[in-house]
Design a protein around this motif. Structure first.
Motif, PDB file in Angstrom:
ATOM      1  N   TRP A 404       3.187   8.629  -0.198  1.00  0.00           N
ATOM      2  CA  TRP A 404       4.135   8.697  -1.297  1.00  0.00           C
ATOM      3  C   TRP A 404       3.417   8.402  -2.605  1.00  0.00           C
ATOM      4  CZ3 TRP A 404       9.051  10.353  -0.688  1.00  0.00           C
ATOM      5  CH2 TRP A 404       9.541  10.411   0.628  1.00  0.00           C
ATOM      6  N   PRO A 405       3.625   9.232  -3.626  1.00  0.00           N
ATOM      7  CA  PRO A 405       3.005   8.955  -4.922  1.00  0.00           C
ATOM      8  C   PRO A 405       3.607   7.706  -5.555  1.00  0.00           C
ATOM      9  CG  PRO A 405       4.570  10.758  -5.105  1.00  0.00           C
ATOM     10  CD  PRO A 405       4.461  10.442  -3.644  1.00  0.00           C
ATOM     11  N   ILE A 406       2.821   7.028  -6.344  1.00  0.00           N
ATOM     12  CA  ILE A 406       3.273   5.808  -7.010  1.00  0.00           C
ATOM     13  C   ILE A 406       4.013   6.178  -8.288  1.00  0.00           C
ATOM     14  CG2 ILE A 406       2.544   3.632  -8.050  1.00  0.00           C
ATOM     15  CD1 ILE A 406       2.162   3.807  -5.025  1.00  0.00           C
ATOM     16  N   GLY A 407       5.182   5.595  -8.473  1.00  0.00           N
ATOM     17  CA  GLY A 407       5.956   5.843  -9.683  1.00  0.00           C
ATOM     18  C   GLY A 407       5.799   4.720 -10.686  1.00  0.00           C
ATOM     19  N   ILE A 408       6.656   4.705 -11.667  1.00  0.00           N
ATOM     20  CA  ILE A 408       6.618   3.670 -12.691  1.00  0.00           C
ATOM     21  C   ILE A 408       6.886   2.310 -12.043  1.00  0.00           C
ATOM     22  CG2 ILE A 408       9.069   3.942 -13.265  1.00  0.00           C
ATOM     23  CD1 ILE A 408       8.305   3.383 -16.190  1.00  0.00           C
ATOM     24  N   PRO A 409       6.114   1.281 -12.385  1.00  0.00           N
ATOM     25  CA  PRO A 409       6.306  -0.042 -11.749  1.00  0.00           C
ATOM     26  C   PRO A 409       7.698  -0.601 -12.049  1.00  0.00           C
ATOM     27  CG  PRO A 409       4.196   0.067 -12.897  1.00  0.00           C
ATOM     28  CD  PRO A 409       4.963   1.283 -13.305  1.00  0.00           C
ATOM     29  N   ARG A 410       8.366  -1.093 -11.030  1.00  0.00           N
ATOM     30  CA  ARG A 410       9.702  -1.671 -11.200  1.00  0.00           C
ATOM     31  C   ARG A 410       9.643  -3.162 -11.515  1.00  0.00           C
ATOM     32  NH1 ARG A 410      12.765   0.275  -5.706  1.00  0.00           N
ATOM     33  NH2 ARG A 410      12.009   2.424  -5.621  1.00  0.00           N
ATOM     34  N   GLY A 411       8.553  -3.822 -11.099  1.00  0.00           N
ATOM     35  CA  GLY A 411       8.536  -5.270 -11.158  1.00  0.00           C
ATOM     36  C   GLY A 411       9.250  -5.860  -9.958  1.00  0.00           C
ATOM     37  N   ASN A 412       9.422  -7.149  -9.954  1.00  0.00           N
ATOM     38  CA  ASN A 412      10.067  -7.840  -8.835  1.00  0.00           C
ATOM     39  C   ASN A 412      11.535  -8.093  -9.137  1.00  0.00           C
ATOM     40  OD1 ASN A 412       7.676  -8.078  -7.273  1.00  0.00           O
ATOM     41  ND2 ASN A 412       7.023  -9.795  -8.581  1.00  0.00           N
ATOM     42  N   ASN A 413      12.369  -7.857  -8.148  1.00  0.00           N
ATOM     43  CA  ASN A 413      13.805  -8.085  -8.287  1.00  0.00           C
ATOM     44  C   ASN A 413      14.137  -9.510  -7.881  1.00  0.00           C
ATOM     45  OD1 ASN A 413      16.568  -7.996  -8.374  1.00  0.00           O
ATOM     46  ND2 ASN A 413      16.794  -6.302  -6.919  1.00  0.00           N
ATOM     47  N   PRO A 414      14.573 -10.354  -8.816  1.00  0.00           N
ATOM     48  CA  PRO A 414      14.920 -11.735  -8.463  1.00  0.00           C
ATOM     49  C   PRO A 414      16.098 -11.827  -7.504  1.00  0.00           C
ATOM     50  CG  PRO A 414      14.574 -11.513 -10.840  1.00  0.00           C
ATOM     51  CD  PRO A 414      14.651 -10.128 -10.277  1.00  0.00           C
ATOM     52  N   VAL A 415      16.953 -10.791  -7.468  1.00  0.00           N
ATOM     53  CA  VAL A 415      18.095 -10.792  -6.551  1.00  0.00           C
ATOM     54  C   VAL A 415      17.620 -10.296  -5.192  1.00  0.00           C
ATOM     55  CG1 VAL A 415      20.386  -9.850  -6.066  1.00  0.00           C
ATOM     56  CG2 VAL A 415      19.761 -10.444  -8.409  1.00  0.00           C
ATOM     57  N   LYS A 416      17.744 -11.083  -4.169  1.00  0.00           N
ATOM     58  CA  LYS A 416      17.222 -10.737  -2.843  1.00  0.00           C
ATOM     59  C   LYS A 416      18.239  -9.983  -1.989  1.00  0.00           C
ATOM     60  CE  LYS A 416      13.509 -12.722  -4.060  1.00  0.00           C
ATOM     61  NZ  LYS A 416      12.401 -11.853  -4.530  1.00  0.00           N
TER      62      LYS A 416
END
Length: 543
Positions: A404-416
């Motif tokens: 899978w190609p890498i897309g724009i970084p989302r960062g980490n979601n604090p909501v688990k």
């Protein structure tokens, strides 16, 4: 060294030659120049609607307008790969979408009741402010787990799309996520319970089989592009003249192609057919006992733990020792509508032919308890020991390249927390009651909040693709439950009618982007550039 002469280069060379000639050919040279000027510019693009393919397009423009779209015409005569990524009619018709009168042109806000589709035009600055104000209000009053970014699959590019919304949400405290999919939730859950993970062979492996049996697998329609599974499937069965049997309620395009036998079946009864096939395998000693003893747990009593109930094994269930009902061809015929003699003949064909490649499409599992349908089909190659060998598969749909190609970084979601993608309407009504045990919530034992804000970007899930549209309409119209809805799209879809703020997105070659292969491209792996060929016609902006 090779030299590729293009039409434009040929005309330019001819023009230079004629201009330098002593002959009075200025009229011809002028005509050549006009021909060169009349030639359109070409840009690479791609069809990124979610069929699982990502087909390359050649976009031709003139005077700031797309005048025609063609598909990939490149190839390497020295080797069969890479395949030409030829688009189907949907990809080739992207110009019609680009200039469709239903294109969203301007940002708008709701002025009537939600669902009435009454909007007024606003500026982008006002749209930004409305979204920011409501987003901050909901975060303050309820918390980030009350913000939900809906399942959507129409934006398959690497830079634009819903990942941008997720990145923004993560920077503001996070959001309630979803898991699974509308396409393959059941089989995605079922196969790890059977094999430990989703695993299958590619379509090209079919060429090494002597028999191919599929359940509801209509590759000629669902995986239609020239570089994807349908093309690879046809190449495989033609290569070694593989006998092909398709079990499907509908006489599909795949059936109407080059298959040897079509077995019509009543929808939703695949598991009963598989049980009858298993009965024949067992009673005729066609099962691979050595394979079952070595690699499987639960086929018969000797591989079960001592704590297991008597007759709790698969073999006992099929033979009727568990419930008193033997799963015979006669039993299955009454359920499936398939004649008893057809079931017996199919079982004999599968039980005595090696290697056999068993596959299923995504249709059979799209129902209540579809996990068990998927697992029932998977049992057929397991019983026959037709797993992990040349010309065999796991019983899942044919696999694609695991890249899978890498897309724009989302960062980490604090909501688990995450919910099943199909349960978002329940989370609007009773999110605070939803639990891991009862509702399939992941990451936490119980949700803290109901959904109060929905971002729906690049998908028609709000109403068109969801079930029970009447009930969903009633839920969405109640602004005391879900208080704010943002929809970002390029067409006035049914979901757009429920937006509080409606944003017009760009389409195709109106922006720069990248797209990689989807999960239906078989063995093909690639990245295609999407070059900006024309400016947006109105006030559309890229996500």
């Amino acid at each position: 060294m090779t030299f590729q002469l293009t039409r434009r280069a040929l005309l330019q060379g001819a023009g230079i030659t004629l201009a330098g000639s002593v002959c009075p050919l200025t009229a011809v040279a002028s005509g050549v120049k006009k021909a060169i000027d009349a030639m359109p510019d070409m840009y690479w693009g791609a069809c990124v609607v979610n069929c699982g393919n990502r087909c390359a397009l050649r976009v031709f423009t003139k005077n700031g307008q797309v005048i025609r779209i063609e598909t990939d015409n490149t190839s390497n005569p020295c080797c069969p790969q890479p395949y030409q990524l030829r688009a189907c009619l949907r990809g080739r018709s992207m110009r019609q979408r680009l200039y469709n009168p239903d294109r969203l042109k301007f940002p708008m806000k709701r002025v009537g009741e939600r669902g009435e589709a009454k909007f007024e035009r606003i500026s982008w600055d006002e749209a930004y402010q409305l979204i920011a104000d409501n987003w901050q209000r909901i975060l303050k009053n309820y918390g980030p787990d009350s913000v939900y970014i809906n399942y959507a699959t129409a934006q398959q590019t690497s830079v634009s799309g819903s990942n941008c919304w997720k990145r923004l949400a993560n920077l503001t405290g996070g959001y309630l996520n979803w898991k699974g999919s509308y396409s393959s939730a059941q089989i995605t859950a079922a196969f790890p319970m059977t094999y430990g993970r989703k695993v299958a062979s590619s379509p090209t492996e079919i060429a090494h089989a002597k028999l191919y049996v599929s359940f509801g697998d209509n590759l000629s329609v669902t995986r239609i592009s020239g570089g994807s599974m349908s093309w690879q499937f046809l190449q495989a069965i033609e290569k070694n003249h593989v006998k092909t049997i398709v079990i499907d309620p509908i006489c599909t395009d795949t059936v109407a192609g080059k298959v040897n036998q079509w077995i019509p079946i009543l929808p939703g009864t695949d598991a009963a057919l598989c049980e009858a096939l298993a009965y024949e395998f067992i009673t005729h000693n066609w099962v691979d006992q050595e394979f079952l003893d070595k690699y499987c747990v639960g086929y018969d009593e000797k591989t079960l733990p001592k704590s297991a109930p008597k007759n709790g094994d698969y073999k006992s269930y099929i033979l009727g020792k568990a419930d008193g009902v033997a799963k015979t061809p006669a039993y299955a015929s009454a359920i499936t509508g398939i004649p008893e003699e057809t079931i017996i003949a199919l079982a004999r064909e599968m039980g005595t032919t090696k290697p056999v490649f068993v596959a299923q499409g995504l249709g059979p599992q799209r129902r209540a308890n579809g996990e068990e349908t998927a697992r029932a089909i998977a049992m057929l190659p397991i019983l026959l020991g037709q797993v992990g060998l040349p010309g065999t598969s796991s019983g899942m749909e044919e696999c694609g390249t695991d890249w899978w190609p890498i897309g724009i970084p989302r960062g980490n979601n604090p909501v688990k927390a995450s919910i099943p993608s199909f349960m978002w309407t329940e989370a609007i009504l009773r999110g605070h009651e939803m639990t891991a045990t009862h509702d399939g919530v992941k990451g936490v034992d119980r949700l803290k909040n109901d959904i109060k804000m929905v971002i729906n970007s690049g998908g028609n899930i709000l109403i068109n693709q969801h079930s029970d549209c009447g009930r969903t309409d009633k839920i969405l119209r109640d602004t005391s439950k879900c208080e704010f809805i943002v929809v970002c799209d390029n067409m006035m879809t049914a979901s757009c009618r429920y937006a509080d703020v409606l944003l017009p997105d760009t389409l195709g070659n109106e922006t720069e982007d990248l797209v990689g292969n989807g999960d239906s491209m078989g063995e093909t792996a690639f990245i295609t550039p999407i070059h900006k060929a024309v400016n947006p016609q109105w006030e559309q902006r890229s996500t």
